[in-house]
Design a protein around this motif. Structure first.
Motif, PDB file in Angstrom:
ATOM      1  N   VAL A 151       3.194   3.525  -9.711  1.00 11.19           N
ATOM      2  CA  VAL A 151       2.523   4.505 -10.565  1.00 11.19           C
ATOM      3  C   VAL A 151       1.240   4.916  -9.890  1.00 11.19           C
ATOM      4  N   ALA A 152       0.954   6.203  -9.890  1.00 10.72           N
ATOM      5  CA  ALA A 152      -0.259   6.683  -9.244  1.00 10.72           C
ATOM      6  C   ALA A 152      -1.484   6.029  -9.859  1.00 10.72           C
ATOM      7  N   GLU A 153      -2.387   5.605  -9.014  1.00  5.34           N
ATOM      8  CA  GLU A 153      -3.608   4.946  -9.463  1.00  5.34           C
ATOM      9  C   GLU A 153      -4.511   5.949 -10.157  1.00  5.34           C
ATOM     10  N   VAL A 210      -3.300  -4.496  -3.022  1.00  4.22           N
ATOM     11  CA  VAL A 210      -4.177  -3.813  -2.087  1.00  4.22           C
ATOM     12  C   VAL A 210      -5.217  -3.042  -2.887  1.00  4.22           C
ATOM     13  N   PRO A 211      -6.501  -3.357  -2.736  1.00  2.86           N
ATOM     14  CA  PRO A 211      -7.542  -2.641  -3.476  1.00  2.86           C
ATOM     15  C   PRO A 211      -7.453  -1.138  -3.247  1.00  2.86           C
ATOM     16  N   GLY A 212      -7.473  -0.376  -4.325  1.00  7.44           N
ATOM     17  CA  GLY A 212      -7.370   1.064  -4.231  1.00  7.44           C
ATOM     18  C   GLY A 212      -5.952   1.577  -4.108  1.00  7.44           C
ATOM     19  N   ASN A 216      -4.335 -12.762  -5.253  1.00  8.86           N
ATOM     20  CA  ASN A 216      -3.998 -11.652  -6.150  1.00  8.86           C
ATOM     21  C   ASN A 216      -4.779 -11.717  -7.459  1.00  8.86           C
ATOM     22  N   LEU A 217      -4.940 -12.915  -7.990  1.00  9.64           N
ATOM     23  CA  LEU A 217      -5.702 -13.053  -9.228  1.00  9.64           C
ATOM     24  C   LEU A 217      -7.164 -12.696  -8.990  1.00  9.64           C
ATOM     25  N   ALA A 218      -7.718 -13.106  -7.848  1.00 12.82           N
ATOM     26  CA  ALA A 218      -9.105 -12.759  -7.529  1.00 12.82           C
ATOM     27  C   ALA A 218      -9.282 -11.252  -7.427  1.00 12.82           C
ATOM     28  N   LEU A 219      -8.350 -10.577  -6.775  1.00  8.68           N
ATOM     29  CA  LEU A 219      -8.432  -9.121  -6.644  1.00  8.68           C
ATOM     30  C   LEU A 219      -8.314  -8.442  -8.005  1.00  8.68           C
ATOM     31  N   SER A 220      -7.450  -8.974  -8.853  1.00  9.24           N
ATOM     32  CA  SER A 220      -7.284  -8.397 -10.183  1.00  9.24           C
ATOM     33  C   SER A 220      -8.537  -8.605 -11.036  1.00  9.24           C
ATOM     34  N   ALA A 259      -3.164  -6.353   6.221  1.00  8.69           N
ATOM     35  CA  ALA A 259      -2.663  -7.730   6.118  1.00  8.69           C
ATOM     36  C   ALA A 259      -2.245  -8.037   4.689  1.00  8.69           C
ATOM     37  N   LEU A 260      -3.006  -7.534   3.714  1.00  5.07           N
ATOM     38  CA  LEU A 260      -2.631  -7.733   2.318  1.00  5.07           C
ATOM     39  C   LEU A 260      -1.274  -7.089   2.035  1.00  5.07           C
ATOM     40  N   ALA A 261      -1.110  -5.858   2.489  1.00  5.48           N
ATOM     41  CA  ALA A 261       0.149  -5.150   2.249  1.00  5.48           C
ATOM     42  C   ALA A 261       1.324  -5.855   2.925  1.00  5.48           C
ATOM     43  N   GLU A 262       1.131  -6.312   4.147  1.00  5.43           N
ATOM     44  CA  GLU A 262       2.196  -7.008   4.867  1.00  5.43           C
ATOM     45  C   GLU A 262       2.561  -8.326   4.192  1.00  5.43           C
TER      46      GLU A 262
END
Length: 296
Positions: A35-37, A71-73, A125-129, A63-66
């Motif tokens: 879904v578009a951000e 991924v932020p943003g 992932n939880l930290a980023l969220s 690296a996050l995506a891989e």
């Protein structure tokens, strides 16, 4: 298990949802279109006085995506929605804990029974969220001293960290915190390895270090990535210091015996919840559980 000491474990929460998944064979994965951000509202900046006058470390988005992580943003995916639900429950539980212990309410431990269950994947992932919240600043602490992996996954480098602050009373723990280019997210590395990590965590100095990290920012949450409970004794010590423990369960291999033993070792924390990893998302079923096939 002590019924009164595990209210989080036995509540209508992640546990029952995880248990339901754990006892059922995974269904085929349901494709989810990104879904578009939506552009977020401006976040509350960290007070200038709390930001060290250094460049913010750049997290490696590729690296996050891989690694199959958030991924932020990036677009709002099924994974992002899952961790939104997880953090909502943890924040609600934290609000209840704050009524009796405000400091404990701001500290969360991510653990697993065995290596390879995906706790570091879930911790990042939880930290980023959590860092996407307007009123929170997140300090992700690498407390897996035998296998520190957070810096490597984020594309960062450091020499000193938590163990250095615990072992030397002259070290300011805040000086070891690495601000990142993800707004409201900082990292505290594991530090110089020592054979006395468990003893350092049990010392009076550990309480002083945690108090200093909490006092440096009243909006800060400390999120610890610990070693597996059945692999290192430091996990049990960390559980006595935090307000909540999240026990990551790998759907395709975590045994009930391991989970019961891990919960017994983490008994020092009154709030323990299970988080299911490596199972297939089912649109018609309980939502917790789609976290890919990641290792620690």
């Amino acid at each position: 298990m002590n019924d009164q000491s595990h209210r989080g474990l036995r509540s209508q929460s992640l546990l029952e949802r995880a248990a339901a998944h754990w006892q059922m064979a995974p269904a085929p994965e349901v494709p989810t279109e990104p879904v578009a951000e939506v552009a977020p509202a401006p976040k509350k900046p960290m007070p200038a006085a709390r930001i060290r006058p250094v460049d913010r470390a750049k997290i490696d988005r590729d690296a996050l995506a891989e690694g199959g992580m958030l991924v932020p943003g990036g677009p709002v995916t099924a994974l992002a929605e899952e961790f939104r639900l997880v953090k909502r429950q943890l924040l609600a539980t934290g609000a209840d804990i704050a009524k009796r212990d405000e400091d404990a309410a701001r500290m969360i431990l991510l653990c697993s029974a065995q290596p390879g269950d995906g706790k570091t994947f879930c911790a990042i992932n939880l930290a980023l969220s959590l860092a996407a919240e307007r009123d929170l600043n997140v300090l992700l602490v690498d407390a897996d001293f035998n296998k520190p992996d957070i810096l490597g996954r984020l594309g960062l480098q450091a020499e000193r960290g938590l163990l250095d602050a615990l072992g030397d009373a002259s070290v300011d723990p805040e000086a070891l915190v690495i601000p990142t280019d993800v707004p409201q997210l900082s990292i505290l590395p594991a530090g110089t390895r020592t054979n006395a990590d468990t003893e350092l965590l049990r010392s009076d100095r550990a309480r002083e270090v945690l108090d200093a990290l909490l006092a440096a920012d009243p909006d800060r949450i400390l999120l610890f990535d610990s070693p597996p409970a059945l692999a290192a004794s430091s996990a049990a010590v960390l559980a006595t210091l935090v307000g909540q423990t999240v026990l990551v369960v790998r759907a395709d291999r975590s045994s009930e015996a391991d989970l019961r033993e891990a919960v017994a070792l983490l008994d020092g924390c009154e709030e323990i919840q299970l988080l299911l990893n490596a199972t297939t998302y089912r649109a018609e079923g309980p939502r917790f559980g789609y976290y890919g096939q990641e290792q620690d």
